[in-house]
Design a protein around this motif. Structure first.
Motif, PDB file in Angstrom:
ATOM      1  N   PHE A 197      19.514  45.000  44.183  1.00 43.25           N
ATOM      2  CA  PHE A 197      19.116  46.232  44.619  1.00 43.25           C
ATOM      3  C   PHE A 197      20.526  46.580  45.362  1.00 43.25           C
ATOM      4  O   PHE A 197      21.429  45.818  45.450  1.00 43.25           O
ATOM      5  N   CYS A 198      20.514  47.928  45.712  1.00 45.19           N
ATOM      6  CA  CYS A 198      21.589  48.492  46.300  1.00 45.19           C
ATOM      7  C   CYS A 198      21.218  49.285  47.452  1.00 45.19           C
ATOM      8  O   CYS A 198      20.073  49.774  47.632  1.00 45.19           O
ATOM      9  N   ILE A 199      21.763  49.300  48.780  1.00 48.67           N
ATOM     10  CA  ILE A 199      21.645  49.890  49.951  1.00 48.67           C
ATOM     11  C   ILE A 199      23.026  50.569  50.359  1.00 48.67           C
ATOM     12  O   ILE A 199      23.933  49.936  50.650  1.00 48.67           O
ATOM     13  N   GLY A 200      23.254  51.780  49.972  1.00 50.09           N
ATOM     14  CA  GLY A 200      24.337  52.628  49.961  1.00 50.09           C
ATOM     15  C   GLY A 200      25.446  51.780  49.066  1.00 50.09           C
ATOM     16  O   GLY A 200      25.289  51.731  48.091  1.00 50.09           O
ATOM     17  N   PRO A 201      26.432  51.465  49.937  1.00 49.49           N
ATOM     18  CA  PRO A 201      27.733  51.126  49.320  1.00 49.49           C
ATOM     19  C   PRO A 201      27.777  49.504  48.848  1.00 49.49           C
ATOM     20  O   PRO A 201      28.476  48.840  48.526  1.00 49.49           O
ATOM     21  N   ILE A 202      26.624  48.923  49.270  1.00 50.34           N
ATOM     22  CA  ILE A 202      26.372  47.480  49.312  1.00 50.34           C
ATOM     23  C   ILE A 202      25.499  47.223  48.146  1.00 50.34           C
ATOM     24  O   ILE A 202      24.252  47.599  48.117  1.00 50.34           O
ATOM     25  N   SER A 203      25.973  46.192  47.078  1.00 54.10           N
ATOM     26  CA  SER A 203      24.921  45.817  46.225  1.00 54.10           C
ATOM     27  C   SER A 203      24.692  44.336  46.210  1.00 54.10           C
ATOM     28  O   SER A 203      25.714  43.368  46.802  1.00 54.10           O
ATOM     29  N   VAL A 204      23.398  43.759  46.145  1.00 54.03           N
ATOM     30  CA  VAL A 204      23.173  42.438  46.245  1.00 54.03           C
ATOM     31  C   VAL A 204      22.814  42.140  44.893  1.00 54.03           C
ATOM     32  O   VAL A 204      21.901  42.836  44.183  1.00 54.03           O
ATOM     33  N   HIS A 205      23.305  40.843  44.187  1.00 57.26           N
ATOM     34  CA  HIS A 205      23.040  40.436  43.047  1.00 57.26           C
ATOM     35  C   HIS A 205      22.011  38.981  43.137  1.00 57.26           C
ATOM     36  O   HIS A 205      21.941  38.536  44.300  1.00 57.26           O
ATOM     37  N   ARG A 206      21.648  38.757  42.003  1.00 58.04           N
ATOM     38  CA  ARG A 206      20.701  37.729  41.800  1.00 58.04           C
ATOM     39  C   ARG A 206      21.344  36.370  42.487  1.00 58.04           C
ATOM     40  O   ARG A 206      20.451  35.689  43.152  1.00 58.04           O
ATOM     41  N   ILE A 207      22.428  36.097  42.033  1.00 60.57           N
ATOM     42  CA  ILE A 207      22.935  34.893  42.725  1.00 60.57           C
ATOM     43  C   ILE A 207      23.963  35.145  43.907  1.00 60.57           C
ATOM     44  O   ILE A 207      25.122  34.983  43.774  1.00 60.57           O
ATOM     45  N   TYR A 208      22.973  35.689  44.992  1.00 57.52           N
ATOM     46  CA  TYR A 208      23.690  36.376  45.917  1.00 57.52           C
ATOM     47  C   TYR A 208      24.339  35.451  47.013  1.00 57.52           C
ATOM     48  O   TYR A 208      25.199  35.864  47.822  1.00 57.52           O
ATOM     49  N   PHE A 209      24.300  33.996  46.773  1.00 61.87           N
ATOM     50  CA  PHE A 209      25.056  33.239  47.686  1.00 61.87           C
ATOM     51  C   PHE A 209      26.340  32.665  47.193  1.00 61.87           C
ATOM     52  O   PHE A 209      27.024  31.848  47.811  1.00 61.87           O
ATOM     53  N   LEU A 210      26.679  33.216  46.048  1.00 64.09           N
ATOM     54  CA  LEU A 210      27.799  32.421  45.046  1.00 64.09           C
ATOM     55  C   LEU A 210      29.217  33.075  45.517  1.00 64.09           C
ATOM     56  O   LEU A 210      30.196  32.532  45.665  1.00 64.09           O
ATOM     57  N   ASP A 211      29.274  34.398  45.736  1.00 70.78           N
ATOM     58  CA  ASP A 211      30.623  35.188  45.802  1.00 70.78           C
ATOM     59  C   ASP A 211      30.238  36.556  46.547  1.00 70.78           C
ATOM     60  O   ASP A 211      29.224  36.882  46.567  1.00 70.78           O
ATOM     61  N   SER A 212      31.067  37.009  46.812  1.00 73.09           N
ATOM     62  CA  SER A 212      31.206  38.429  47.251  1.00 73.09           C
ATOM     63  C   SER A 212      32.632  39.235  46.934  1.00 73.09           C
ATOM     64  O   SER A 212      33.588  38.435  46.965  1.00 73.09           O
ATOM     65  N   PHE A 213      32.546  40.559  46.759  1.00 75.43           N
ATOM     66  CA  PHE A 213      33.842  41.495  46.453  1.00 75.43           C
ATOM     67  C   PHE A 213      33.688  42.474  47.267  1.00 75.43           C
ATOM     68  O   PHE A 213      32.565  43.060  47.531  1.00 75.43           O
ATOM     69  N   CYS A 214      34.855  43.002  47.405  1.00 73.57           N
ATOM     70  CA  CYS A 214      34.942  44.542  47.890  1.00 73.57           C
ATOM     71  C   CYS A 214      36.176  45.170  47.385  1.00 73.57           C
ATOM     72  O   CYS A 214      37.102  44.608  46.712  1.00 73.57           O
ATOM     73  N   LYS A 215      35.841  46.421  47.110  1.00 81.89           N
ATOM     74  CA  LYS A 215      36.784  47.465  46.523  1.00 81.89           C
ATOM     75  C   LYS A 215      36.756  48.586  47.481  1.00 81.89           C
ATOM     76  O   LYS A 215      35.688  49.104  48.060  1.00 81.89           O
ATOM     77  N   TYR A 216      38.210  49.223  47.488  1.00 77.08           N
ATOM     78  CA  TYR A 216      38.194  50.144  48.326  1.00 77.08           C
ATOM     79  C   TYR A 216      39.045  51.361  47.560  1.00 77.08           C
ATOM     80  O   TYR A 216      39.869  50.998  46.535  1.00 77.08           O
ATOM     81  N   SER A 217      38.802  52.535  47.816  1.00 77.44           N
ATOM     82  CA  SER A 217      39.529  53.611  47.172  1.00 77.44           C
ATOM     83  C   SER A 217      40.957  53.915  47.796  1.00 77.44           C
ATOM     84  O   SER A 217      41.102  53.300  48.835  1.00 77.44           O
ATOM     85  N   PRO A 218      41.878  54.645  47.561  1.00 75.32           N
ATOM     86  CA  PRO A 218      43.028  54.720  48.262  1.00 75.32           C
ATOM     87  C   PRO A 218      42.826  55.155  49.642  1.00 75.32           C
ATOM     88  O   PRO A 218      41.805  56.056  49.759  1.00 75.32           O
TER      89      PRO A 218
END
Length: 159
Positions: free
Chosen positions: A51-72
């Motif tokens: 699922f997504c809540i705004g700019p946050i997405s949660v994936h099936r293996i939620y405990f494995l990793d995390s990533f952040c991206k930002y625009s200029p």
């Protein structure tokens, strides 16, 4: 010694505490990216998106990793990029200080969750600050900050 009773504590830490620490870390990066005029999004976990809540997405293996991206960033300089890359560590350490302060003034009761949260936050922050290149222009926060300050690189945040 690790005993059978410790398995529940391990699972709780692995499935709840560590993802919470990861969430706070990515929230720190996102906060500073938005503060300096960019847009940010982040993902918790890998695999199929749950699922997504705004700019946050949660994936099936939620405990494995995390990533952040930002625009200029609107304010595009070495200082702002350094703060964005240090934002995760700032939020991890800041949240520990906040929790400890609330416990000290008796607004929160001491609980094993807070102890584990602080432990994993220090772990997460320390490993984020190690200057490591993962290849393919992917760097730890510490290496990104080094490259930003030394060479003026504009490194996309993917940690």
């Amino acid at each position: 010694m690790f005993q059978t009773d410790d398995l529940w504590t391990f699972l709780w830490s692995f499935l709840i505490v560590f993802p919470t620490v990861s969430f706070v870390h990515q929230l720190g990066h996102s906060f500073f990216a938005v503060l300096f005029g960019g847009n940010a999004s982040f993902s918790l976990g890998r695999g199929r998106k749950l699922f997504c809540i705004g700019p946050i997405s949660v994936h099936r293996i939620y405990f494995l990793d995390s990533f952040c991206k930002y625009s200029p960033l609107k304010w595009n300089n070495r200082f702002t990029h350094t703060v964005v890359h240090l934002g995760g560590v700032i939020f991890n350490v800041g949240s520990i200080l906040l929790i400890n302060s609330l416990i000290t003034v008796d607004l929160l009761d001491p609980h094993v969750f807070f102890y584990q949260y602080a432990y994993f936050s220090v772990y997460f922050a320390a490993f984020s600050l190690l200057p490591v290149s993962f290849g393919d222009n992917r760097y730890s926060d510490g290496m990104a900050v080094y490259r930003i300050l030394r060479y003026g690189d504009r490194i996309q945040l993917l940690n």
